[in-house]
Motif scaffolding. Sequence first.
Motif: not given
Length: 242
Positions: A41-53
């Motif tokens: 339930g954290r603010a940064a999820g799949m989309r954020t991590y995927a895009l940054v990576c």
Amino acid sequence: MQNLSAYWSPAELAVNGVILLHLVGALGLGILMGYERSFHGRAAGMRTYALVCLASTALTVVNAYPGLWYGGIGSGTGGGGDPTRVIQGIVTGIGFLGAGVIMREGFSIRGLSTAASIWTAAAIGVTIGLGFYAAAIGAALLVILVMSAFQRLEAVLPHHTVVQVMLVFERAHAPPAETIRAKALEHGYEIVSWAFHLRNGSGHLEYQLTLQANGTPDPMELIDKLAHTSRVVEFRLSPSRM
């Protein structure tokens, strides 16, 4: 025309394919890391991590092929100049732009995915600028897929919902903490953290709670219960992710 065809030469296309494989791999690993955060339930999820990576990989891998920058016409060692300094400036500037779209509203944080998408757009622009058109097109399609489909995917996959609740009671009628904990458990929520604040002058006692639940239960049922059974002066409910 010969200069344009150099961007689509067999050597360029082969390198574009290798870059695209790197991007797909980065996207997959970013999704895995982001799902762990999304599950809790954290603010940064799949989309954020995927895009940054993905963006980080794009900015890194293009530096491995200086001989094919600009279609091989002006390499990093030739007369085309060194674009790495320009890339550094772009990354720094876009960092400030991305920070500007991240907003905190009460307990909630919003705009992380938008900021990550802006940074990824800059990385794709750098890839296009260096002449790796096919890889840039593939990266853009991957970003569109992530932004359009992954929010629904996160909602379907097993996950925890984290909600921040503020309750204000008259000091003389504030219920004990165990009563609130019991009511939260009745509606599927576990209280994972507490904060208390006695407001000077008003005589009101403020509870700030972090609630966690499996899946996505309706928090308004809990608020309804508290509002009708206790002397609530004020309340605020904010999801930790938006």
